[in-house]
Write an enzyme that holds these catalytic residues in place. Structure first.
Site, PDB file in Angstrom:
ATOM      1  N   HIS A 243       0.803  -1.222   0.000  1.00 21.44           N
ATOM      2  CA  HIS A 243       0.000   0.000   0.000  1.00 21.44           C
ATOM      3  C   HIS A 243       0.841   1.280   0.000  1.00 21.44           C
ATOM      4  O   HIS A 243       0.294   2.381  -0.026  1.00 21.44           O
ATOM      5  CB  HIS A 243      -0.944   0.008   1.211  1.00 21.44           C
TER       6      HIS A 243
ATOM      7  N   HIS B 142      -2.827  -5.664  -6.074  1.00 23.86           N
ATOM      8  CA  HIS B 142      -3.019  -6.862  -5.264  1.00 23.86           C
ATOM      9  C   HIS B 142      -4.494  -7.240  -5.211  1.00 23.86           C
ATOM     10  O   HIS B 142      -5.374  -6.435  -5.503  1.00 23.86           O
ATOM     11  CB  HIS B 142      -2.458  -6.665  -3.850  1.00 23.86           C
TER      12      HIS B 142
ATOM     13  N   CYS C 253     -14.520  -5.324   3.887  1.00 26.78           N
ATOM     14  CA  CYS C 253     -13.559  -5.426   2.798  1.00 26.78           C
ATOM     15  C   CYS C 253     -12.231  -5.895   3.365  1.00 26.78           C
ATOM     16  O   CYS C 253     -11.994  -5.799   4.568  1.00 26.78           O
ATOM     17  CB  CYS C 253     -13.402  -4.107   2.053  1.00 26.78           C
TER      18      CYS C 253
ATOM     19  N   HIS D  53      -8.421  -8.448   2.268  1.00 21.00           N
ATOM     20  CA  HIS D  53      -7.519  -9.110   1.327  1.00 21.00           C
ATOM     21  C   HIS D  53      -7.460 -10.607   1.631  1.00 21.00           C
ATOM     22  O   HIS D  53      -7.252 -10.978   2.787  1.00 21.00           O
ATOM     23  CB  HIS D  53      -6.107  -8.541   1.451  1.00 21.00           C
TER      24      HIS D  53
ATOM     25  N   GLU E 272     -15.017  -9.543  11.552  1.00 15.07           N
ATOM     26  CA  GLU E 272     -15.276  -8.133  11.819  1.00 15.07           C
ATOM     27  C   GLU E 272     -16.650  -7.888  12.443  1.00 15.07           C
ATOM     28  O   GLU E 272     -16.787  -7.064  13.333  1.00 15.07           O
ATOM     29  CB  GLU E 272     -15.166  -7.308  10.529  1.00 15.07           C
TER      30      GLU E 272
ATOM     31  N   TYR F  10      -8.977  -0.761  -9.520  1.00 12.03           N
ATOM     32  CA  TYR F  10      -8.892   0.671  -9.283  1.00 12.03           C
ATOM     33  C   TYR F  10      -7.575   1.053  -8.632  1.00 12.03           C
ATOM     34  O   TYR F  10      -6.837   0.209  -8.127  1.00 12.03           O
ATOM     35  CB  TYR F  10     -10.065   1.173  -8.440  1.00 12.03           C
TER      36      TYR F  10
ATOM     37  N   GLU G 135      -4.442   2.465  -2.632  1.00 15.63           N
ATOM     38  CA  GLU G 135      -5.183   1.241  -2.911  1.00 15.63           C
ATOM     39  C   GLU G 135      -5.083   0.938  -4.401  1.00 15.63           C
ATOM     40  O   GLU G 135      -5.759   1.547  -5.212  1.00 15.63           O
ATOM     41  CB  GLU G 135      -6.661   1.387  -2.518  1.00 15.63           C
TER      42      GLU G 135
ATOM     43  N   GLU H 207      -5.915  -2.039  -6.368  1.00 17.74           N
ATOM     44  CA  GLU H 207      -6.559  -3.316  -6.082  1.00 17.74           C
ATOM     45  C   GLU H 207      -7.293  -3.905  -7.276  1.00 17.74           C
ATOM     46  O   GLU H 207      -7.884  -3.187  -8.087  1.00 17.74           O
ATOM     47  CB  GLU H 207      -7.531  -3.158  -4.907  1.00 17.74           C
TER      48      GLU H 207
ATOM     49  N   TRP I   4     -12.442   4.178  -1.818  1.00 17.67           N
ATOM     50  CA  TRP I   4     -12.857   3.161  -2.768  1.00 17.67           C
ATOM     51  C   TRP I   4     -14.362   2.893  -2.756  1.00 17.67           C
ATOM     52  O   TRP I   4     -14.878   2.186  -3.609  1.00 17.67           O
ATOM     53  CB  TRP I   4     -12.105   1.848  -2.499  1.00 17.67           C
TER      54      TRP I   4
END
Length: 197
Positions: free
Chosen positions: A41, A48, A83, A85, A103, A119, A130, A132, A175
């Site tokens: 990042h 990624h 959101c 990874h 979460e 994006y 970001e 991604e 995002w």
């Protein structure tokens, strides 16, 4: 944080966390390597794999979360339901379900793929980027939330009109609109025309 098979492999025997690795991908989403999360990042960012989840209640309202103020990336801003990874080698669908539970303390009663979007969004506050290739998921939540306060500050269910009002006055992740707009066809299919998405 609940220990799952995926998270258990990322802790050492003495309880300290290993560096979190992300999957680096090419423009077609093909894995080309790995990088440590923070390093991926740092400007200009390395492309990624990521995922974004949009969960709705039985009335067609979208569940938003406010990211905890202690998070190093985009703290305190509003964003989609969940959101994150995938770990290297972890399927995006499995990662989306895992992180939703970690979460928010719920497992979606339905979770479906909603396409991908690529994006590049710099975050002016943190200086992070970001870059991604994001796998999108939509679904339903029918259980009470048990949010982890280290991950989530607040949650709220919103209609499209309430989202527009909130988006005009509150700070959202860089995002958020990109992933929501990309997921809209699947959102409309899930929630039906009366929900207004």
């Amino acid at each position: 944080m609940p220990i799952t098979p995926a998270t258990a492999t990322h802790s050492t025997s003495n309880g300290t966390a290993d560096a979190i690795l992300l999957e680096l991908v090419d423009e077609n989403g093909v894995t080309i390597g790995t990088a440590e999360k923070l390093a991926a990042h740092q400007p200009p960012g390395r492309l990624h794999r990521a995922f974004s989840v949009f969960l709705f209640d039985e009335r067609g309202r979208l569940l938003l979360q406010q990211r905890a103020v202690g998070k190093y990336h985009s703290p305190g801003v509003w964003s989609n339901t969940c959101c994150g990874h995938p770990y290297p080698g972890e399927a995006p669908f499995a990662a989306a379900a895992r992180r939703t539970y970690e979460e928010l303390g719920v497992s979606p009663s339905l979770l479906a793929e909603a396409g991908t979007v690529r994006y590049n969004h710099p975050d002016p506050d943190s200086g992070l980027v970001e870059q991604e290739y994001n796998h999108l998921f939509v679904g339903l939540v029918q259980s009470p939330l048990r949010a982890d306060p280290e991950e989530v500050g607040e949650t709220v269910f919103v209609t499209p009109a309430e989202l527009a009002e909130r988006h005009a006055k509150d700070t959202f992740s860089s995002w958020f609109m990109t992933v929501l707009d990309a997921a809209r066809p699947a959102v409309r299919e899930l929630t039906g025309p009366s929900a207004g998405w």
